[in-house]
Design a protein around this motif. Structure first.
Motif, mmCIF file in Angstrom:
data_model
loop_
_atom_site.group_PDB
_atom_site.id
_atom_site.type_symbol
_atom_site.label_atom_id
_atom_site.label_comp_id
_atom_site.label_asym_id
_atom_site.label_seq_id
_atom_site.Cartn_x
_atom_site.Cartn_y
_atom_site.Cartn_z
ATOM 1 N N PRO A 11 0.840 -1.197 0.000
ATOM 2 C CA PRO A 11 0.000 0.000 0.000
ATOM 3 C C PRO A 11 0.878 1.251 0.000
ATOM 4 N N ALA A 12 0.475 2.273 -0.727
ATOM 5 C CA ALA A 12 1.266 3.511 -0.788
ATOM 6 C C ALA A 12 0.346 4.673 -1.124
ATOM 7 N N GLU A 13 0.853 5.878 -0.921
ATOM 8 C CA GLU A 13 0.096 7.087 -1.234
ATOM 9 C C GLU A 13 0.810 7.859 -2.335
ATOM 10 N N GLU A 14 0.029 8.486 -3.157
ATOM 11 C CA GLU A 14 0.526 9.293 -4.275
ATOM 12 C C GLU A 14 1.590 10.288 -3.793
ATOM 13 N N ASN A 15 2.606 10.500 -4.629
ATOM 14 C CA ASN A 15 3.734 11.412 -4.392
ATOM 15 C C ASN A 15 4.726 10.911 -3.354
ATOM 16 N N ASN A 16 4.489 9.758 -2.742
ATOM 17 C CA ASN A 16 5.448 9.178 -1.810
ATOM 18 C C ASN A 16 6.388 8.245 -2.561
ATOM 19 N N ASN A 17 7.317 7.641 -1.845
ATOM 20 C CA ASN A 17 8.267 6.687 -2.413
ATOM 21 C C ASN A 17 8.021 5.322 -1.790
ATOM 22 N N ILE A 18 8.435 4.276 -2.496
ATOM 23 C CA ILE A 18 8.270 2.915 -1.977
ATOM 24 C C ILE A 18 9.398 2.045 -2.507
ATOM 25 N N THR A 19 9.678 0.961 -1.804
ATOM 26 C CA THR A 19 10.663 -0.013 -2.266
ATOM 27 C C THR A 19 9.956 -1.343 -2.477
ATOM 28 N N LEU A 20 9.980 -1.819 -3.718
ATOM 29 C CA LEU A 20 9.451 -3.139 -4.050
ATOM 30 C C LEU A 20 10.606 -4.120 -3.925
ATOM 31 N N GLU A 21 10.335 -5.276 -3.328
ATOM 32 C CA GLU A 21 11.437 -6.205 -3.076
ATOM 33 C C GLU A 21 11.049 -7.643 -3.397
ATOM 34 N N TRP A 22 11.956 -8.313 -4.089
ATOM 35 C CA TRP A 22 11.848 -9.733 -4.373
ATOM 36 C C TRP A 22 13.122 -10.396 -3.872
ATOM 37 N N ILE A 23 12.997 -11.626 -3.381
ATOM 38 C CA ILE A 23 14.164 -12.401 -2.945
ATOM 39 C C ILE A 23 14.354 -13.524 -3.954
ATOM 40 N N PHE A 24 15.588 -13.696 -4.395
ATOM 41 C CA PHE A 24 15.844 -14.767 -5.349
ATOM 42 C C PHE A 24 17.066 -15.567 -4.922
ATOM 43 N N SER A 25 17.118 -16.793 -5.400
ATOM 44 C CA SER A 25 18.311 -17.611 -5.189
ATOM 45 C C SER A 25 18.617 -18.308 -6.504
ATOM 46 N N THR A 26 19.822 -18.156 -6.942
ATOM 47 C CA THR A 26 20.253 -18.851 -8.152
ATOM 48 C C THR A 26 21.520 -19.612 -7.818
ATOM 49 N N LYS A 27 21.607 -20.787 -8.326
ATOM 50 C CA LYS A 27 22.814 -21.593 -8.171
ATOM 51 C C LYS A 27 23.223 -22.039 -9.567
ATOM 52 N N PRO A 28 23.866 -21.152 -10.302
ATOM 53 C CA PRO A 28 24.197 -21.505 -11.689
ATOM 54 C C PRO A 28 25.294 -22.559 -11.744
ATOM 55 N N ASN A 29 25.228 -23.375 -12.797
ATOM 56 C CA ASN A 29 26.319 -24.329 -13.004
ATOM 57 C C ASN A 29 27.488 -23.591 -13.633
ATOM 58 N N SER A 30 28.540 -24.266 -13.924
ATOM 59 C CA SER A 30 29.762 -23.614 -14.399
ATOM 60 C C SER A 30 29.581 -22.909 -15.743
ATOM 61 N N SER A 31 28.637 -23.345 -16.566
ATOM 62 C CA SER A 31 28.494 -22.736 -17.892
ATOM 63 C C SER A 31 27.548 -21.532 -17.893
ATOM 64 N N SER A 32 26.757 -21.317 -16.837
ATOM 65 C CA SER A 32 25.839 -20.176 -16.846
ATOM 66 C C SER A 32 26.113 -19.295 -15.630
ATOM 67 N N THR A 33 26.694 -18.144 -15.892
ATOM 68 C CA THR A 33 27.040 -17.244 -14.798
ATOM 69 C C THR A 33 26.332 -15.899 -14.908
ATOM 70 N N SER A 34 25.602 -15.662 -15.971
ATOM 71 C CA SER A 34 24.983 -14.360 -16.149
ATOM 72 C C SER A 34 23.627 -14.303 -15.443
ATOM 73 N N LEU A 35 23.310 -13.130 -14.942
ATOM 74 C CA LEU A 35 22.046 -12.907 -14.257
ATOM 75 C C LEU A 35 21.215 -11.938 -15.080
ATOM 76 N N ASN A 36 19.964 -12.305 -15.347
ATOM 77 C CA ASN A 36 19.052 -11.471 -16.118
ATOM 78 C C ASN A 36 17.814 -11.202 -15.280
ATOM 79 N N ILE A 37 17.414 -9.937 -15.222
ATOM 80 C CA ILE A 37 16.240 -9.541 -14.445
ATOM 81 C C ILE A 37 15.389 -8.612 -15.307
#
Length: 187
Positions: free
Chosen positions: A29-55
């Motif tokens: 919930p938020a009010e107009e003209n204010n600021n907010i932080t949207l947050e997601w938690i992620f976990s990636t365990k890439p193998n040796s061939s995939s090291t790039s992160l895309n969001i």
């Protein structure tokens, strides 16, 4: 035989990339003209061939449109500001330190009521991707109460006093003028 199958499954799960995305809070919930932080938690365990992160984080509109507005885009670890929708330009910043800790923290400033909606963030590596959704609800800003004018009684008092003073001045001038022009009337 069962031991070999379990060993194979456990080894396979260690080699393949896994990506899980969780939303920390919804709805926001938020009010107009204010600021907010949207947050997601992620976990990636890439193998040796995939090291790039895309969001990619988008606002999913209620009406289906060909390209939903992009809030934030990171490709191969590099921010792609050109793909950000003009609606969010200059109003969204990503906390880079949080990315290294498995958190997507997007600071959205100067909220508008049309920022309300369902946001989807997709996180992935070369091999795997996952997405999470959260809802943002921006309400119109409440008008601050304006100072009330002085009561009508006080205003009436000021008007009445001003009228009485003007009347007294006019009467004094009238009598002064008439006495000067007719000196015989003094006697």
């Amino acid at each position: 035989m069962i031991c070999r199958i379990l060993l194979f499954i456990s080894l396979t799960s260690c080699v393949c990339a896994t990506c899980v995305l969780d939303v920390t809070k919804t709805p926001y919930p938020a009010e107009e003209n204010n600021n907010i932080t949207l947050e997601w938690i992620f976990s990636t365990k890439p193998n040796s061939s995939s090291t790039s992160l895309n969001i990619t984080c988008k606002l999913l509109p209620d009406v289906k449109i060909p390209t939903p507005p992009v809030l934030y885009h990171l490709s191969d670890g590099v921010e792609v500001s050109e793909s950000q929708d003009v609606k969010f330009a200059g109003r969204v910043q990503c906390d880079k330190d949080a990315l290294s800790k498995g958190r997507i923290r997007l600071h959205v400033s100067r909220l508008r009521t049309d920022d309300s909606g369902l946001y989807m963030c997709t996180v992935g590596t070369d091999d795997e991707k996952s997405s999470g959704r959260c809802r943002l609800s921006v309400t119109a800003a409440v008008e601050q109460s304006k100072p009330q004018p002085e009561s009508r009684g006080r205003i009436g008092l000021y008007v009445g006093l001003t009228a009485a003073v003007l009347l007294a001045v006019c009467a004094g001038l009238y009598f002064a003028f008439t006495l000067r022009s007719n000196p015989d009337e003094r006697r």
